[in-house]
Design an enzyme around this catalytic site. Structure first.
Site, PDB file in Angstrom:
ATOM      1  CG  ASP A  67      33.578  47.395  34.258  1.00 15.48           C
ATOM      2  OD1 ASP A  67      34.452  47.528  35.140  1.00 15.48           O
ATOM      3  OD2 ASP A  67      32.513  46.768  34.468  1.00 15.48           O
ATOM      4  CE1 TYR A 100      37.289  37.697  44.239  1.00 22.53           C
ATOM      5  CE2 TYR A 100      37.925  37.603  46.552  1.00 22.53           C
ATOM      6  CZ  TYR A 100      38.000  38.208  45.307  1.00 22.53           C
ATOM      7  OH  TYR A 100      38.787  39.326  45.147  1.00 22.53           O
TER       8      TYR A 100
HETATM    9  P1  NAI Z   1      34.944  45.896  41.873  1.00 23.76           P
HETATM   10  O1  NAI Z   1      33.926  44.831  42.084  1.00 23.76           O
HETATM   11  O2  NAI Z   1      34.642  47.262  42.369  1.00 23.76           O
HETATM   12  O3  NAI Z   1      35.298  46.002  40.322  1.00 23.76           O
HETATM   13  C1  NAI Z   1      35.290  44.898  39.462  1.00 23.76           C
HETATM   14  C2  NAI Z   1      34.798  45.352  38.117  1.00 23.76           C
HETATM   15  O4  NAI Z   1      34.718  44.200  37.268  1.00 23.76           O
HETATM   16  C3  NAI Z   1      33.400  45.980  38.157  1.00 23.76           C
HETATM   17  O5  NAI Z   1      33.416  47.274  37.587  1.00 23.76           O
HETATM   18  C4  NAI Z   1      32.536  45.023  37.368  1.00 23.76           C
HETATM   19  O6  NAI Z   1      31.528  45.668  36.592  1.00 23.76           O
HETATM   20  C5  NAI Z   1      33.546  44.323  36.474  1.00 23.76           C
HETATM   21  N1  NAI Z   1      33.058  43.011  36.060  1.00 23.76           N
HETATM   22  C6  NAI Z   1      32.436  42.081  36.833  1.00 23.76           C
HETATM   23  N2  NAI Z   1      32.056  41.035  36.098  1.00 23.76           N
HETATM   24  C7  NAI Z   1      32.440  41.309  34.826  1.00 23.76           C
HETATM   25  C8  NAI Z   1      32.312  40.631  33.593  1.00 23.76           C
HETATM   26  N3  NAI Z   1      31.698  39.432  33.519  1.00 23.76           N
HETATM   27  N4  NAI Z   1      32.812  41.187  32.490  1.00 23.76           N
HETATM   28  C9  NAI Z   1      33.431  42.401  32.548  1.00 23.76           C
HETATM   29  N5  NAI Z   1      33.584  43.111  33.683  1.00 23.76           N
HETATM   30  C10 NAI Z   1      33.078  42.560  34.800  1.00 23.76           C
HETATM   31  O7  NAI Z   1      36.309  45.356  42.516  1.00 23.76           O
HETATM   32  P2  NAI Z   1      37.582  46.180  42.951  1.00 23.76           P
HETATM   33  O8  NAI Z   1      37.549  46.379  44.404  1.00 23.76           O
HETATM   34  O9  NAI Z   1      37.767  47.329  42.059  1.00 23.76           O
HETATM   35  O10 NAI Z   1      38.729  45.107  42.669  1.00 23.76           O
HETATM   36  C11 NAI Z   1      39.357  45.032  41.407  1.00 23.76           C
HETATM   37  C12 NAI Z   1      40.036  43.671  41.288  1.00 23.76           C
HETATM   38  O11 NAI Z   1      40.963  43.522  42.361  1.00 23.76           O
HETATM   39  C13 NAI Z   1      39.073  42.493  41.382  1.00 23.76           C
HETATM   40  O12 NAI Z   1      39.487  41.488  40.487  1.00 23.76           O
HETATM   41  C14 NAI Z   1      39.212  42.013  42.809  1.00 23.76           C
HETATM   42  O13 NAI Z   1      38.956  40.627  42.924  1.00 23.76           O
HETATM   43  C15 NAI Z   1      40.668  42.352  43.093  1.00 23.76           C
HETATM   44  N6  NAI Z   1      40.897  42.613  44.515  1.00 23.76           N
HETATM   45  C16 NAI Z   1      40.487  43.785  45.082  1.00 23.76           C
HETATM   46  C17 NAI Z   1      40.727  44.031  46.413  1.00 23.76           C
HETATM   47  C18 NAI Z   1      40.370  45.327  47.061  1.00 23.76           C
HETATM   48  O14 NAI Z   1      40.748  45.539  48.204  1.00 23.76           O
HETATM   49  N7  NAI Z   1      39.646  46.232  46.407  1.00 23.76           N
HETATM   50  C19 NAI Z   1      41.391  43.028  47.253  1.00 23.76           C
HETATM   51  C20 NAI Z   1      41.772  41.817  46.554  1.00 23.76           C
HETATM   52  C21 NAI Z   1      41.529  41.644  45.239  1.00 23.76           C
HETATM   53  C1  15L Z   2      39.042  41.102  48.282  1.00 20.30           C
HETATM   54  O1  15L Z   2      39.476  40.214  47.564  1.00 20.30           O
HETATM   55  C2  15L Z   2      37.890  41.946  47.856  1.00 20.30           C
HETATM   56  O2  15L Z   2      37.878  42.175  46.479  1.00 20.30           O
HETATM   57  C3  15L Z   2      37.830  43.283  48.590  1.00 20.30           C
HETATM   58  O3  15L Z   2      36.539  43.836  48.395  1.00 20.30           O
HETATM   59  C4  15L Z   2      38.139  43.143  50.076  1.00 20.30           C
HETATM   60  O4  15L Z   2      37.100  42.545  50.723  1.00 20.30           O
HETATM   61  C5  15L Z   2      39.458  42.417  50.277  1.00 20.30           C
HETATM   62  O5  15L Z   2      39.537  41.218  49.530  1.00 20.30           O
HETATM   63  C6  15L Z   2      39.786  42.087  51.731  1.00 20.30           C
HETATM   64  O6  15L Z   2      40.211  40.974  52.001  1.00 20.30           O
HETATM   65  O7  15L Z   2      39.648  42.980  52.574  1.00 20.30           O
END
Ligand code: NAI
Ligand code: 15L
Length: 273
Positions: A42, A144
């Protein structure tokens, strides 16, 4: 025709990017059961290394850092990057330049499979009265979503050209509980997230596949029939939360784009400077 490689059920070394994020912290302890060594990365603080863990603080913008990150890795779960609608520049660097660095590093080191965290926002401008299958054309609901569609296209190219397999997970909403009425359709429990990621890592042949990341919710906008080869079987459902969620949010504005479109509030978020 790209070469096919057997997929082990237990990996010597797995890489989890975005390990300091919301889903990364969920998967970090769980993925240890499937590998001898879990390398976690990360840009943010990762805490201390647990048994069998390797910690790498790497920015996805850093091409040589990402190249070193993938050395000796069998497969990748790529969660790292910008996860919401934001300004163009961070999205560009993390989700477009960064994912290119990741696939180039995978090609250089012969990594065979990547599980790529895409998003439902690749198709967020479809309406909530439509049911999509995994071949529906992208209709991103913001920059995004566009960046996640880029990652999907890049993954498809790296399979067609170099044989690197990818499962693109169009994750819905993975949180402890559905927060609102929309999430009754989009919710993915953490246990089902683990099932989905493990199935995507271990299915014998995936080529380039797309699958929506959702639990077994009664209300559904997505149909994963064409991704059955992955073998993902959700065990949870948002239904147990329905009464409480509807009581909290009894009225929906039918003219609000967030009510009309699958992407919810993302369809009217931004632009950002
Ligand atoms: P989050 O934002 O909590 O975690 C993303 C991580 O990526 C963070 O720890 C951040 O420090 C790291 N990051 C950001 N920019 C970076 C960079 N330039 N270099 C290295 N690391 C970097 O997101 P979350 O919720 O954990 O989601 C994880 C993945 O799943 C993301 O790619 C997100 O787009 C995708 N996602 C998540 C959803 C959800 O419901 N949580 C829904 C749809 C997609
Ligand atoms: C995403 O892609 C985001 O990473 C997450 O934070 C939520 O907002 C999710 O979609 C969603 O559609 O609920």
């Amino acid at each position: 025709m790209p070469a096919q490689h057997p997929t082990p059920l237990r990996f010597e070394r797995l890489l989890l990017t975005g390990a300091a994020g919301g889903l990364g912290r969920v998967l970090r302890p769980r993925l240890k059961a499937y590998c001898d060594t879990l390398r976690v990365s990360d840009i943010a603080d990762l805490g201390d290394a647990g048994p069998g863990e390797e910690l790498h603080r790497v920015d996805l913008q850093d091409k040589s850092g990402v190249l070193a990150l993938l050395q000796g890795v069998n497969a990748v779960v790529h969660l790292g990057g910008i996860s919401t609608e934001q300004a163009w520049e961070p999205i560009l660097q993390a989700n477009i330049v960064g994912v290119y660095h990741l696939y180039e590093a995978a090609r250089t080191h012969g990594v065979r499979r990547i599980v790529y965290a895409s998003s439902n926002h690749v198709t967020g401008f479809y309406r909530q009265d439509e049911v999509l299958d995994t071949e529906a054309a992208p209709r991103p609901d913001g920059l995004y979503g566009v960046s996640k569609a880029f990652g999907e296209n890049l993954a498809r190219f790296y399979f067609d050209r170099y044989g690197i397999e990818t499962v693109a997970l169009r994750i819905g909403s993975s949180f402890p509980e559905p927060k609102d009425r929309r999430m009754l359709a989009t919710w993915l429990s953490y246990d089902d997230l683990e099932r989905l990621v493990v199935a995507s890592l271990t299915a014998p042949v995936v080529g380039y596949s797309v699958i929506y990341g959702m639990s077994d919710n009664s209300t559904a906008w997505w149909d994963n029939t064409k991704a059955r080869h992955i073998g993902y079987r959700p065990q949870d459902s948002s239904d147990v939360f329905r009464v409480a969620v509807e009581a909290r949010q009894p009225h929906l504005d039918p003219n609000d784009p967030a009510t009309i479109y699958q992407g919810g509030a993302f369809v009217r978020t931004g632009p950002f400077e």
